[in-house]
Write a protein that holds these residues in place. Sequence first.
Motif, PDB file in Angstrom:
ATOM      1  N   ALA A 157       3.539   5.543  -2.606  1.00  0.00           N
ATOM      2  CA  ALA A 157       2.262   4.933  -2.957  1.00  0.00           C
ATOM      3  C   ALA A 157       1.534   5.798  -3.970  1.00  0.00           C
ATOM      4  O   ALA A 157       1.663   7.025  -3.978  1.00  0.00           O
ATOM      5  N   ASP A 158       0.790   5.115  -4.834  1.00  0.00           N
ATOM      6  CA  ASP A 158      -0.133   5.813  -5.732  1.00  0.00           C
ATOM      7  C   ASP A 158      -1.447   5.036  -5.705  1.00  0.00           C
ATOM      8  O   ASP A 158      -1.679   4.242  -4.795  1.00  0.00           O
ATOM      9  N   GLY A 159      -2.275   5.227  -6.671  1.00  0.00           N
ATOM     10  CA  GLY A 159      -3.560   4.549  -6.658  1.00  0.00           C
ATOM     11  C   GLY A 159      -3.502   3.072  -6.958  1.00  0.00           C
ATOM     12  O   GLY A 159      -4.494   2.358  -6.776  1.00  0.00           O
ATOM     13  N   ARG A 160      -2.353   2.604  -7.426  1.00  0.00           N
ATOM     14  CA  ARG A 160      -2.265   1.199  -7.847  1.00  0.00           C
ATOM     15  C   ARG A 160      -1.282   0.353  -7.062  1.00  0.00           C
ATOM     16  O   ARG A 160      -1.525  -0.814  -6.808  1.00  0.00           O
ATOM     17  N   ARG A 161      -0.107   0.950  -6.666  1.00  0.00           N
ATOM     18  CA  ARG A 161       0.921   0.134  -6.043  1.00  0.00           C
ATOM     19  C   ARG A 161       1.544   0.869  -4.857  1.00  0.00           C
ATOM     20  O   ARG A 161       1.558   2.108  -4.787  1.00  0.00           O
ATOM     21  N   VAL A 162       2.058   0.058  -3.925  1.00  0.00           N
ATOM     22  CA  VAL A 162       2.822   0.572  -2.786  1.00  0.00           C
ATOM     23  C   VAL A 162       4.221  -0.017  -2.871  1.00  0.00           C
ATOM     24  O   VAL A 162       4.385  -1.229  -3.066  1.00  0.00           O
ATOM     25  N   ARG A 163       5.223   0.839  -2.747  1.00  0.00           N
ATOM     26  CA  ARG A 163       6.611   0.383  -2.770  1.00  0.00           C
ATOM     27  C   ARG A 163       7.272   0.780  -1.457  1.00  0.00           C
ATOM     28  O   ARG A 163       7.304   1.952  -1.101  1.00  0.00           O
ATOM     29  N   SER A 179      19.417  -4.293   2.531  1.00  0.00           N
ATOM     30  CA  SER A 179      18.326  -3.451   2.055  1.00  0.00           C
ATOM     31  C   SER A 179      17.448  -4.285   1.126  1.00  0.00           C
ATOM     32  O   SER A 179      17.926  -5.238   0.498  1.00  0.00           O
ATOM     33  N   GLU A 180      16.188  -3.922   1.070  1.00  0.00           N
ATOM     34  CA  GLU A 180      15.243  -4.692   0.256  1.00  0.00           C
ATOM     35  C   GLU A 180      14.099  -3.786  -0.145  1.00  0.00           C
ATOM     36  O   GLU A 180      13.712  -2.865   0.595  1.00  0.00           O
ATOM     37  N   ARG A 181      13.548  -4.027  -1.350  1.00  0.00           N
ATOM     38  CA  ARG A 181      12.371  -3.295  -1.786  1.00  0.00           C
ATOM     39  C   ARG A 181      11.206  -4.255  -1.921  1.00  0.00           C
ATOM     40  O   ARG A 181      11.335  -5.321  -2.529  1.00  0.00           O
ATOM     41  N   PHE A 182      10.081  -3.880  -1.336  1.00  0.00           N
ATOM     42  CA  PHE A 182       8.866  -4.680  -1.390  1.00  0.00           C
ATOM     43  C   PHE A 182       7.839  -3.916  -2.224  1.00  0.00           C
ATOM     44  O   PHE A 182       7.565  -2.746  -1.975  1.00  0.00           O
ATOM     45  N   ASP A 183       7.287  -4.583  -3.206  1.00  0.00           N
ATOM     46  CA  ASP A 183       6.364  -3.956  -4.153  1.00  0.00           C
ATOM     47  C   ASP A 183       5.046  -4.725  -4.106  1.00  0.00           C
ATOM     48  O   ASP A 183       5.027  -5.939  -4.337  1.00  0.00           O
TER      49      ASP A 183
END
Length: 474
Positions: A157-163, A179-183
């Motif tokens: 995570a940063d100030g704009r997005r969570v992955r 497996s999967e990535r959620f953005d």
Amino acid sequence: MNRIVTTSEVLSDRERAVAERFAAGMTYREIGEALFIAPSTVRTHLAAIYEKLGVRSKVALAMHINAIAAAPAMSPNGPEASPMLAIFPIECLSADEQWRRFADGLSSDITVDLARYADLPVVAFHTMKALGSRPADFAADGKALGAAYILSGQLRADGRRVRLTMELADAPTGVSLWSERFDRPVEDIFALQDSLTESVINVLAGCFGTIATVGRNAIRRKPPASLRAYDCYLLGVEQHNTFSRSGNREAIRLFSRALDLDPTLVKAWTELAYAYSIEACNGFGDDLNASIAKWRWAAENALRLDPSDSTAHNCFGDLMGCLGDLEAAERAHRRAFECGSNHADTLALLAGSKALVAGDPAEAIPLIERAMRLNPLAPPWYFGMQGRVLFTAGRYRDAIAALRRSTPDSPHVLIFLMLAHAREGEGAEAAAIAGRLRTEFPGFSVDGFIAGYPVTNPDAVRAIRDAAKLVAIR
């Protein structure tokens, strides 16, 4: 079964303090600093602890600390039990303490919701919290936990997005199954946590979720004589969702076999109730009243065993509509939503019920749209539900597009496809489908569908009957 030996019986006070901290995820250095001893002394204590407790891994040690069985003989997975899922706490790769708390909350939510929706036992979060974020040895950890599957994840995570990256693995082999990535953008942190939880749950759980699909693939390699109750249930779901006469008959046989083996398997009772409802409304049985009676028997058994089963409440609501008690139908549908407002399968079923059985049909479209957002792996029957909802709303061309993506051999699908074509002025297409219904499903009729589904919403009854007149079919 052997009694679990408690740490206080065999360990010294210092050894117990080391064991508890190590099981909680502290490093040798951190334990040494907390207890004012050298890291090498911590290592010596741990060697003695492992020997005294008869454990060989951090997982097994943590299981002892949490007072649950560590050896395979003490596993809850008996010969008729469902496989178990172990969810390791999500590893936070961001230094900010806020995101560490977020990762823990997300892990807890996923654990609780998967236990509710995925049709299999899940190791409690407080137990898994003691083990850290990554399985050190899939086979050893899975064996100690009694788990067939291991779910783990990482969060950045940063100030704009969570992955968020999630991975499901086969515990005995460590082979990755999914497996999967959620953005997601960082906005309202609580809404973000809910959104990520919903996405993970609905990709993994449900009738065609990743876990169920993996389970069915493994079951097909087993000899029939070795099938357990849960295996029969999974295969029954697959047959049930064909919505064909032969598939429904086989589903009833498999669900009944599952319940012979385990009469407390709630999901098998729920799916058996739905199979009998399909038998009733599709004209697959010889006696409509007998099908309805069996439908009620199975649904009531499901709710007796689990009053919070959202799918069973929805099924019971449809039954009450079939019996003419629309107030009871609406109460059951409300209860279904309360218990399953984030479960895609429940929302899809509720959409069909709102459109055809009881309640406000205008509420059906947002329900089916949300179900499809939550479950991007939507099975064909979702599109069948979407098609009947869109037909009832007068969106006939959209209904045709959805129904074309549904189960092609179901009279449920064919009737709405026929009626939508008729409403669009496509008489030849409608007549061809009507001919197929007469030939392939001689026991099926529009009147029978209305009586057995049931279709009790006045607007839906009127829309179906008016369109049926255009095709001259009853």
